[in-house]
Design a protein around this motif. Sequence first.
Motif, PDB file in Angstrom:
ATOM      1  N   GLN A 116       3.773  -7.197  -8.196  1.00  0.00           N
ATOM      2  CA  GLN A 116       3.200  -8.047  -9.239  1.00  0.00           C
ATOM      3  C   GLN A 116       4.311  -8.673 -10.070  1.00  0.00           C
ATOM      4  O   GLN A 116       4.079  -9.618 -10.798  1.00  0.00           O
ATOM      5  CB  GLN A 116       2.249  -7.245 -10.125  1.00  0.00           C
ATOM      6  N   ARG A 123       1.494 -14.309 -12.940  1.00  0.00           N
ATOM      7  CA  ARG A 123       1.427 -12.970 -12.359  1.00  0.00           C
ATOM      8  C   ARG A 123       0.443 -12.945 -11.213  1.00  0.00           C
ATOM      9  O   ARG A 123      -0.713 -13.312 -11.369  1.00  0.00           O
ATOM     10  CB  ARG A 123       0.995 -11.972 -13.434  1.00  0.00           C
ATOM     11  N   ASP A 173       4.078  -2.854  -6.590  1.00  0.00           N
ATOM     12  CA  ASP A 173       3.002  -3.639  -5.976  1.00  0.00           C
ATOM     13  C   ASP A 173       3.332  -5.134  -5.912  1.00  0.00           C
ATOM     14  O   ASP A 173       2.478  -5.950  -5.603  1.00  0.00           O
ATOM     15  CB  ASP A 173       1.696  -3.431  -6.736  1.00  0.00           C
ATOM     16  N   ASP A 222       7.683  -3.462 -10.507  1.00  0.00           N
ATOM     17  CA  ASP A 222       6.530  -2.699 -10.029  1.00  0.00           C
ATOM     18  C   ASP A 222       6.535  -2.692  -8.515  1.00  0.00           C
ATOM     19  O   ASP A 222       6.933  -3.669  -7.882  1.00  0.00           O
ATOM     20  CB  ASP A 222       5.226  -3.341 -10.514  1.00  0.00           C
ATOM     21  N   ARG A 245      -2.090  -7.738  -7.159  1.00  0.00           N
ATOM     22  CA  ARG A 245      -1.421  -6.646  -6.493  1.00  0.00           C
ATOM     23  C   ARG A 245      -1.399  -6.855  -4.974  1.00  0.00           C
ATOM     24  O   ARG A 245      -2.356  -7.341  -4.420  1.00  0.00           O
ATOM     25  CB  ARG A 245      -2.334  -5.464  -6.819  1.00  0.00           C
TER      26      ARG A 245
END
Length: 319
Positions: A108, A207, A106, A104, A210
């Motif tokens: 993440q 995780r 961002d 991703d 963002r």
Amino acid sequence: MNTAAARPPRPLISAVVPFLNEAATLPVLFAELEQQLGALGLPWELVLVDDGSRDESLEVVRSQLEQRPQLKATVLSLSRNFGKEAALTAGLQASRGDVVVPLDADLQDPPELIGAMLEQWRQGFDVVYAVRRRRAGESNTKRLTAFGFYRLMGRLSSTAIPADTGDFRLMDRCVVEALLQLPERSRFMKGLFAWVGFRQSAISYDRDARQGGKSNWNYWKLWNFALDGITSFSRVPLQVLSGSGVAIAFLALLYGGWMVLRTLVFGIDLPGYASLMTAVLFLGGVQLIGLGMLGEYLGRVFEEVKARPLYLVRERWEQ
Ligand code: UDP
Ligand code: MG
């Protein structure tokens, strides 16, 4: 067969990043990938797919690449927003690495895990997927719906789809080729990843939230995504439908028999308005749900039959 011994000692790593309106996070992504992948001392390429961004993401990509002329990169800009699953497929198609990692934009999906994933790949695993232990910076509702969705999918799907696993994983070339052979338009990647099989292994991670920007998902998109997942990988909803049809018909038959008996033994009494109404409305509701469910499947069959391309590319360049 791909055995650990047959692994190339210096594999080319492809980082595949689909992005939509990520101007705020892309510079961080470049810096982070450069640092983490650079530290591995292996050749790597970046495959960026602009999924119809309407902000200055593409300009940001251009300038970031200009600052790094030695970086191997392929950039695809799709003609509009086709959705992350299509964008990811476009990226996989353009990738050339011996191992491919979708990420991703961002951050993440922490690129620092790639080293550990490579380790397992060298040991002979074809897919090393990352399982989220904890999700930071996400609302409780999102966490709860995600949790519920993965569990429901697990129960309904005929293919075992690992829970709490996104697209973030390291795949051997053979797995990417297998994925690209799957022709379907409704591309629920998590499911397809599981469907192709191969030797899979998991590593877990926490995780992060963002890095700037905001999530492109809303609950409507997530709902459709969930429906895509369920209808692509399970016929259970249809089976529930026919099953409940049989059950209701059977109960109605029993009830009818009992009413005949009661009338014969006790004579005629006034039929109940309330029970009649409840039965009519309830069955009406069940039938509508059933029609809707059929519609969900039929709509997807319609999409498949049209066989339109998954995405269209407006611009493509390499450096
Ligand atoms: N994305 C995309 N097309 C879309 C939606 C999202 O390419 O239509 C990209 C987005 O830019 C990001 C990744 O998919 O790189 C994951 O999206 P997001 O962070 O919004 O999802 P979340 O992490 O909230 O599930
Ligand atoms: Mg995200």
